[in-house]
Write an enzyme that holds these catalytic residues in place. Structure first.
Site, mmCIF file in Angstrom:
data_model
loop_
_atom_site.group_PDB
_atom_site.id
_atom_site.type_symbol
_atom_site.label_atom_id
_atom_site.label_comp_id
_atom_site.label_asym_id
_atom_site.label_seq_id
_atom_site.Cartn_x
_atom_site.Cartn_y
_atom_site.Cartn_z
ATOM 1 N N ARG A 120 0.860 -1.186 0.000
ATOM 2 C CA ARG A 120 0.000 0.000 0.000
ATOM 3 C C ARG A 120 0.894 1.233 0.000
ATOM 4 O O ARG A 120 1.686 1.417 0.919
ATOM 5 C CB ARG A 120 -0.914 -0.014 1.224
ATOM 6 C CG ARG A 120 -1.752 1.248 1.381
ATOM 7 C CD ARG A 120 -2.688 1.141 2.589
ATOM 8 N NE ARG A 120 -3.467 2.344 2.766
ATOM 9 C CZ ARG A 120 -3.213 3.307 3.650
ATOM 10 N NH1 ARG A 120 -2.195 3.197 4.483
ATOM 11 N NH2 ARG A 120 -3.974 4.381 3.722
ATOM 12 N N HIS A 129 -2.562 11.019 0.534
ATOM 13 C CA HIS A 129 -2.034 10.804 1.877
ATOM 14 C C HIS A 129 -1.374 12.118 2.308
ATOM 15 O O HIS A 129 -0.180 12.182 2.561
ATOM 16 C CB HIS A 129 -1.064 9.619 1.894
ATOM 17 C CG HIS A 129 -0.887 8.979 3.246
ATOM 18 N ND1 HIS A 129 -1.085 7.629 3.491
ATOM 19 C CD2 HIS A 129 -0.523 9.499 4.440
ATOM 20 C CE1 HIS A 129 -0.840 7.363 4.776
ATOM 21 N NE2 HIS A 129 -0.490 8.484 5.368
ATOM 22 N N GLU A 178 -7.211 8.798 5.936
ATOM 23 C CA GLU A 178 -7.451 9.529 7.193
ATOM 24 C C GLU A 178 -7.795 10.997 6.985
ATOM 25 O O GLU A 178 -7.040 11.890 7.404
ATOM 26 C CB GLU A 178 -6.224 9.427 8.108
ATOM 27 C CG GLU A 178 -5.825 8.015 8.450
ATOM 28 C CD GLU A 178 -4.795 7.950 9.578
ATOM 29 O OE1 GLU A 178 -4.333 9.010 10.047
ATOM 30 O OE2 GLU A 178 -4.465 6.836 10.016
ATOM 31 N N ASN A 186 -7.665 2.262 9.582
ATOM 32 C CA ASN A 186 -6.368 2.431 10.235
ATOM 33 C C ASN A 186 -6.620 2.466 11.731
ATOM 34 O O ASN A 186 -7.485 3.203 12.199
ATOM 35 C CB ASN A 186 -5.706 3.758 9.829
ATOM 36 C CG ASN A 186 -5.211 3.744 8.388
ATOM 37 O OD1 ASN A 186 -5.348 2.734 7.689
ATOM 38 N ND2 ASN A 186 -4.652 4.843 7.953
ATOM 39 N N TYR A 220 -4.591 2.443 15.570
ATOM 40 C CA TYR A 220 -3.372 2.441 16.392
ATOM 41 C C TYR A 220 -3.679 2.305 17.875
ATOM 42 O O TYR A 220 -2.953 1.670 18.626
ATOM 43 C CB TYR A 220 -2.567 3.726 16.153
ATOM 44 C CG TYR A 220 -1.952 3.738 14.780
ATOM 45 C CD1 TYR A 220 -0.717 3.147 14.551
ATOM 46 C CD2 TYR A 220 -2.628 4.273 13.691
ATOM 47 C CE1 TYR A 220 -0.155 3.108 13.292
ATOM 48 C CE2 TYR A 220 -2.068 4.246 12.417
ATOM 49 C CZ TYR A 220 -0.834 3.659 12.231
ATOM 50 O OH TYR A 220 -0.285 3.617 10.981
ATOM 51 N N GLU A 232 -3.785 0.154 8.033
ATOM 52 C CA GLU A 232 -2.619 0.509 8.852
ATOM 53 C C GLU A 232 -2.835 0.021 10.269
ATOM 54 O O GLU A 232 -3.915 0.166 10.840
ATOM 55 C CB GLU A 232 -2.388 2.031 8.941
ATOM 56 C CG GLU A 232 -1.816 2.664 7.718
ATOM 57 C CD GLU A 232 -1.622 4.178 7.859
ATOM 58 O OE1 GLU A 232 -1.396 4.669 8.992
ATOM 59 O OE2 GLU A 232 -1.702 4.854 6.831
HETATM 60 C C1 PNW Z 1 -1.361 7.691 10.542
HETATM 61 N N1 PNW Z 1 -3.424 10.727 15.906
HETATM 62 O O1 PNW Z 1 -1.377 8.947 11.105
HETATM 63 C C2 PNW Z 1 -0.920 7.913 9.116
HETATM 64 O O2 PNW Z 1 -1.801 7.415 8.142
HETATM 65 C C3 PNW Z 1 0.495 7.539 8.848
HETATM 66 O O3 PNW Z 1 0.961 8.289 7.760
HETATM 67 C C4 PNW Z 1 1.321 7.723 10.098
HETATM 68 O O4 PNW Z 1 2.682 7.592 9.891
HETATM 69 C C5 PNW Z 1 0.809 6.730 11.107
HETATM 70 O O5 PNW Z 1 -0.566 6.864 11.328
HETATM 71 C C6 PNW Z 1 1.518 6.788 12.453
HETATM 72 O O6 PNW Z 1 1.281 8.012 13.077
HETATM 73 C C7 PNW Z 1 -1.888 9.319 12.315
HETATM 74 O O7 PNW Z 1 -3.106 11.869 16.285
HETATM 75 C C8 PNW Z 1 -1.452 10.524 12.854
HETATM 76 O O8 PNW Z 1 -4.160 9.975 16.591
HETATM 77 C C9 PNW Z 1 -1.967 11.008 14.027
HETATM 78 C C10 PNW Z 1 -2.913 10.247 14.698
HETATM 79 C C11 PNW Z 1 -3.351 9.035 14.172
HETATM 80 C C12 PNW Z 1 -2.834 8.577 12.986
#
Ligand code: PNW
Length: 485
Positions: free
Chosen positions: A82, A125, A170, A298, A300, A377
């Site tokens: 991707r 992106h 995002e 995505n 995290y 992601e």
């Molecule tokens: C994503 N937050 O970004 C992006 O899609 C990627 O490019 C990035 O490198 C990756 O996650 C890791 O950060 C985010 O503030 C940036 O919660 C900020 C947030 C979440 C995702």
């Protein structure tokens, strides 16, 4: 058989294992072959915006090392890669096509196909041409139409070979962080512009879906960053209200227009003072809700939300520069993110793999027209240490990835239609306002020499992919051997 695959039973047939990057984070060559500044080049040039004054100018030099990077993907055994195309490379000033820019992506796609790797392309992106930002950026409705021009250019060059098209990555970040808190490019701190940006990115998405489909694209979707909203005390109305506001801004204002053809009523009411209803024109939501073939998720971290002040934990939504920024939680600036006492990554994000299972199950329950899901992601930043033998024993990242893959497996067992998983990221790279200080790669990059080293997490991911394939082969054999009834 080793026990590396956390899912006890088989992964669905055709499940895609991949890894992801984004143009501005890996390519470098910021002013080469006709490329002009994107908002991220311009933003990074202003001192104080990016940690250590880092810029995407060189990044991990993927523009020049692309064939070797594809060979690395093959070595890892990835099914799919991707990546994103850079608008500022393809249409440098935003208005005319740059054949040399397109040529890079054409070579990348050929290289991938040659290696048996499925290209998974994202159009946006976050790297808007700076020239278009100067014309108002995403606060200007015209940008949505310029996006369609760009999508058309990319489709004309690659539509014969690329099957999977993602419009936006995002939009939460490129609207609310870019124009609200200003911790992302273009660094504006204008709540009304941020809300206009949300709507105009939605519109650009819908216009591009219709356009690409009319030109024959079969798999078109969008990637959203979604997060559970967990009230600190479900019996406390103040926390419940804060959790509602968070859910509206993080999840529902993105999901609902696309999947239900309407903004949630509560979001419309909350965002009235910030002009949401003023930017919506008749017919927009019909365009925005054009059917999609997949939803990229995505994920995290999830967040515990409170409406009471909190000083215990960082919220993980601030930029790397450490400068005090206004909130991206427009109209909900008071909400806080109290710690649950869970372990945290180097981004200060709490680790809770079960949150991913819950999120995937929730989506299926709440959105009847939900298309197939892909985790586009998931991954973690940790401070890596290089061992004396050169290896990178990133035990925490490896565990993070395996635990989250297991959570995806549990969601599938519970009925979620998830068809692929892309780890973020293939390579250490330019982590936006954190510059090169935060490493997400399953492959380490030495920023002095550009040397790539597969980390232990990458080796484990590679083994997991190989195991799940041999399981596929085992079950194919078993099926072939079974007598036909
Ligand atoms: C994503 N937050 O970004 C992006 O899609 C990627 O490019 C990035 O490198 C990756 O996650 C890791 O950060 C985010 O503030 C940036 O919660 C900020 C947030 C979440 C995702």
């Amino acid at each position: 058989m080793t026990n590396n695959t956390p899912k006890g039973n088989n992964w669905p047939d055709g499940f895609i294992w991949g890894s992801a990057t984004a143009a501005a984070q890996v390519e470098g060559a910021a002013a080469e072959d006709g490329k002009e500044d994107s908002v991220w080049d311009a933003f990074a040039h202003t001192p104080g915006n990016v940690l250590n004054g880092d810029t995407p100018a060189i990044a991990v030099d993927h523009y020049h090392r692309m064939p070797a990077d594809v060979a690395l993907m093959k070595e890892l055994g990835l099914d799919s890669y991707r990546f994103s195309t850079s608008w500022a490379r393809v249409r440098p000033g935003g208005r005319t096509t740059n054949a040399k820019g397109l040529d890079f992506y054409s070579r990348l796609v050929d290289e991938l196909l040659e290696a048996g790797i499925l290209p998974w392309l994202t159009l946006y992106h976050w790297d808007l041409p700076q020239a278009l930002e100067e014309a108002g950026g995403w606060a200007n409705r015209d940008t949505a139409y310029r996006f369609v021009d760009y999508a058309n250019d990319v489709y004309a060059a690659l539509g014969d070979r690329v099957q999977h098209w993602t419009t936006f990555n995002e939009p939460f970040c490129s609207s609310l962080l870019g124009y609200g808190s200003g911790v992302h490019a273009p660094g504006r701190q204008e709540p009304r512009a941020a809300i206009a940006a949300v709507h105009h990115q939605h519109l650009a998405h819908g216009l591009a879906v219709n356009e690409l489909r009319s030109r024959g694209a079969q798999h078109v979707g969008i990637t959203l960053n979604l997060s559970n909203s967990i009230p600190r005390d479900p019996a406390d109305p103040v926390d419940l209200e804060a959790a509602r506001l968070f859910d509206s801004l993080q999840n529902r204002i993105f999901l609902d227009p696309i999947l239900r053809g309407a903004y949630p009523a509560d979001s419309l009411r909350d965002l009235e003072p910030f002009g949401l209803s003023e930017v919506i024109r008749p017919g927009d939501l019909e365009i925005i809700s054009a059917p999609i073939d997949f939803l990229g998720v995505n994920h995290y971290h999830d967040d515990q939300i409170s409406g009471h002040p909190d000083t215990s934990g960082a919220d993980g939504h601030s930029g790397g520069s450490g400068r005090k920024a206004p909130s991206c939680w427009i109209g909900a600036e008071h909400i806080s993110f109290p710690s649950r006492g869970l372990p945290r990554t180097a981004m200060d994000w709490e680790v809770n793999p079960d949150g991913l299972r819950k999120l995937l199950v929730r989506l299926g329950k709440e959105y009847p027209s939900l298309p197939p899901l892909y985790i586009t992601e998931n991954g973690a930043a940790y401070d890596d240490v290089v061992a004396s033998d050169g290896s990178v024993p990133d035990i925490e990242r490896k565990q993070f990835i395996l635990d989250h893959i297991a959570a995806v497996g549990q969601a599938i067992d519970a009925g979620a239609d998830v068809r692929g998983y892309f780890v973020w990221s293939l390579l250490d790279n330019f982590e936006w306002s954190w510059g090169y200080e935060r490493r997400f790669g399953i492959v380490r990059v030495d920023y002095e020499t550009q040397l790539r080293t597969i980390k232990d997490s990458g080796l484990a991911y590679s083994r997991l992919i190989a195991d799940s394939r041999s399981r596929d082969a085992d079950s194919d054999r078993a099926n072939a051997a079974a007598p036909v009834a």
